[in-house]
Design a protein around this motif. Structure first.
Motif, PDB file in Angstrom:
ATOM      1  N   TRP A  33      11.054   1.582   1.172  1.00 52.81           N
ATOM      2  CA  TRP A  33      10.325   0.557   0.415  1.00 52.81           C
ATOM      3  C   TRP A  33       9.713  -0.519   1.315  1.00 52.81           C
ATOM      4  O   TRP A  33       8.545  -0.879   1.153  1.00 52.81           O
ATOM      5  CB  TRP A  33      11.253  -0.089  -0.627  1.00 52.81           C
ATOM      6  N   ILE A  34      10.468  -1.005   2.287  1.00 49.87           N
ATOM      7  CA  ILE A  34       9.963  -2.111   3.104  1.00 49.87           C
ATOM      8  C   ILE A  34       8.765  -1.669   3.947  1.00 49.87           C
ATOM      9  O   ILE A  34       7.914  -2.501   4.314  1.00 49.87           O
ATOM     10  CB  ILE A  34      11.073  -2.703   3.999  1.00 49.87           C
ATOM     11  N   HIS A  35       8.631  -0.366   4.219  1.00 51.81           N
ATOM     12  CA  HIS A  35       7.475   0.121   4.971  1.00 51.81           C
ATOM     13  C   HIS A  35       6.221   0.157   4.108  1.00 51.81           C
ATOM     14  O   HIS A  35       5.102   0.098   4.633  1.00 51.81           O
ATOM     15  CB  HIS A  35       7.765   1.509   5.545  1.00 51.81           C
ATOM     16  N   ARG A  42       0.839  -1.200   0.000  1.00 55.57           N
ATOM     17  CA  ARG A  42       0.000   0.000   0.000  1.00 55.57           C
ATOM     18  C   ARG A  42       0.880   1.260   0.000  1.00 55.57           C
ATOM     19  O   ARG A  42       1.000   1.955   1.027  1.00 55.57           O
ATOM     20  CB  ARG A  42      -0.925   0.003   1.220  1.00 55.57           C
ATOM     21  N   PRO A  43       1.525   1.581  -1.120  1.00 61.32           N
ATOM     22  CA  PRO A  43       2.382   2.777  -1.139  1.00 61.32           C
ATOM     23  C   PRO A  43       1.652   4.061  -0.751  1.00 61.32           C
ATOM     24  O   PRO A  43       2.195   4.888  -0.017  1.00 61.32           O
ATOM     25  CB  PRO A  43       2.872   2.829  -2.596  1.00 61.32           C
ATOM     26  N   GLU A  44       0.418   4.221  -1.256  1.00 66.12           N
ATOM     27  CA  GLU A  44      -0.313   5.447  -0.940  1.00 66.12           C
ATOM     28  C   GLU A  44      -0.524   5.588   0.563  1.00 66.12           C
ATOM     29  O   GLU A  44      -0.408   6.701   1.108  1.00 66.12           O
ATOM     30  CB  GLU A  44      -1.661   5.457  -1.672  1.00 66.12           C
ATOM     31  N   ARG A  45      -0.823   4.500   1.223  1.00 63.35           N
ATOM     32  CA  ARG A  45      -1.031   4.539   2.673  1.00 63.35           C
ATOM     33  C   ARG A  45       0.238   5.007   3.381  1.00 63.35           C
ATOM     34  O   ARG A  45       0.169   5.801   4.323  1.00 63.35           O
ATOM     35  CB  ARG A  45      -1.439   3.153   3.173  1.00 63.35           C
ATOM     36  N   HIS A  46       1.393   4.536   2.935  1.00 62.48           N
ATOM     37  CA  HIS A  46       2.645   4.956   3.570  1.00 62.48           C
ATOM     38  C   HIS A  46       2.889   6.445   3.339  1.00 62.48           C
ATOM     39  O   HIS A  46       3.264   7.174   4.269  1.00 62.48           O
ATOM     40  CB  HIS A  46       3.814   4.136   3.041  1.00 62.48           C
ATOM     41  N   TYR A  47       2.673   6.915   2.110  1.00 59.67           N
ATOM     42  CA  TYR A  47       2.905   8.328   1.833  1.00 59.67           C
ATOM     43  C   TYR A  47       1.942   9.225   2.608  1.00 59.67           C
ATOM     44  O   TYR A  47       2.286  10.365   2.949  1.00 59.67           O
ATOM     45  CB  TYR A  47       2.814   8.604   0.327  1.00 59.67           C
ATOM     46  N   HIS A  75       3.430   3.998  -9.872  1.00 56.85           N
ATOM     47  CA  HIS A  75       3.282   2.560 -10.076  1.00 56.85           C
ATOM     48  C   HIS A  75       3.926   2.130 -11.397  1.00 56.85           C
ATOM     49  O   HIS A  75       4.424   1.005 -11.512  1.00 56.85           O
ATOM     50  CB  HIS A  75       1.810   2.161  -9.994  1.00 56.85           C
ATOM     51  N   SER A  76       3.944   3.027 -12.386  1.00 56.88           N
ATOM     52  CA  SER A  76       4.679   2.732 -13.622  1.00 56.88           C
ATOM     53  C   SER A  76       6.180   2.717 -13.364  1.00 56.88           C
ATOM     54  O   SER A  76       6.915   1.913 -13.957  1.00 56.88           O
ATOM     55  CB  SER A  76       4.345   3.758 -14.712  1.00 56.88           C
ATOM     56  N   MET A  77       6.649   3.604 -12.486  1.00 61.22           N
ATOM     57  CA  MET A  77       8.053   3.549 -12.088  1.00 61.22           C
ATOM     58  C   MET A  77       8.372   2.193 -11.469  1.00 61.22           C
ATOM     59  O   MET A  77       9.388   1.560 -11.777  1.00 61.22           O
ATOM     60  CB  MET A  77       8.366   4.663 -11.087  1.00 61.22           C
ATOM     61  N   ASN A  78       7.475   1.735 -10.607  1.00 62.65           N
ATOM     62  CA  ASN A  78       7.695   0.449  -9.958  1.00 62.65           C
ATOM     63  C   ASN A  78       7.652  -0.694 -10.963  1.00 62.65           C
ATOM     64  O   ASN A  78       8.334  -1.713 -10.787  1.00 62.65           O
ATOM     65  CB  ASN A  78       6.656   0.236  -8.864  1.00 62.65           C
TER      66      ASN A  78
END
Length: 210
Positions: A78-80, A17-22, A41-44
């Protein structure tokens, strides 16, 4: 009859959940503006196809100087973003292996990020076979990745049961005749439903799936 079970990893075994972390790092409205301007997400996806982790993130940070610092956090934090684990899913993986059912991973993951994840989550070293997009040079739902899985494991069609959270990945597997299960984005609900499916397929009994 199912002869092997295939787990996706993100949002099946660990939350992604990247958005949640940001949203923890910056005001949600600011985060939403960044994600609207930049398709992170395209970068990822570049990383998941085997691109170098740090260089890819730095290249995108240079491309969008307004957001340079938060983009760099994609590497630093990243791991978060890939946390926490989904405990019942991990128990199901281990219960299947204890029963002698082959368990594979089929996951969109970078080479370096998968190594980081294995260090943080040792259960990610326990698959009988791990099909990692970064090493394969192709990501789901491209049909080629499913070709590669079948060619390597020697199993096709309904002999494979695949769980993934994304409808496009599920559709691509179903088109090949694989048995499929869509994992709900609510991790507790998703794990309960996945356990019930494994019981319904006769792979685990109710006690083993708890």
């Amino acid at each position: 009859m199912v002869e092997a079970v295939i787990f996706d990893i993100g949002n099946v075994l660990i939350e992604w959940r990247p958005e949640r972390h940001y949203d923890r790092l910056m005001p949600p409205a600011e985060r939403a503006a960044m994600f609207a301007e930049i398709d992170l997400h395209s970068m990822n996806e570049v990383i998941d196809r085997g691109g170098p982790f740090l260089k890819t993130v730095r290249d995108w940070a240079d491309r969008y100087p307004r957001w340079r610092d938060p983009i760099l956090r994609w590497h630093e934090d990243w791991i978060h973003m890939a946390s926490p684990e989904i405990p019942q899913s991990v128990r199901l993986l281990r219960a299947l292996r204890a029963k002698g059912v082959p368990v594979f991973a089929l996951t969109n993951f970078g080479i370096e990020t998968f190594r980081l994840a294995q260090e943080a989550y040792p259960f990610l070293t326990e698959f009988d076979r791990a099909y990692v997009s970064g090493h394969m040079g192709v990501t789901k739902p491209d049909p080629r990745i499913y070709d590669l899985v079948e060619a390597d494991c020697g199993l096709t069609g309904a002999r494979l049961l695949f769980a993934d959270d994304r409808a496009d990945n599920i559709a691509a597997a179903a088109a090949r005749g694989w048995k499929v299960h869509t994992f709900d984005l609510d991790p507790a609900k998703g794990a309960r439903e996945w356990a019930a499916r494994l019981v319904a397929e006769g792979l685990l009994d109710a006690d083993e799936a708890r």
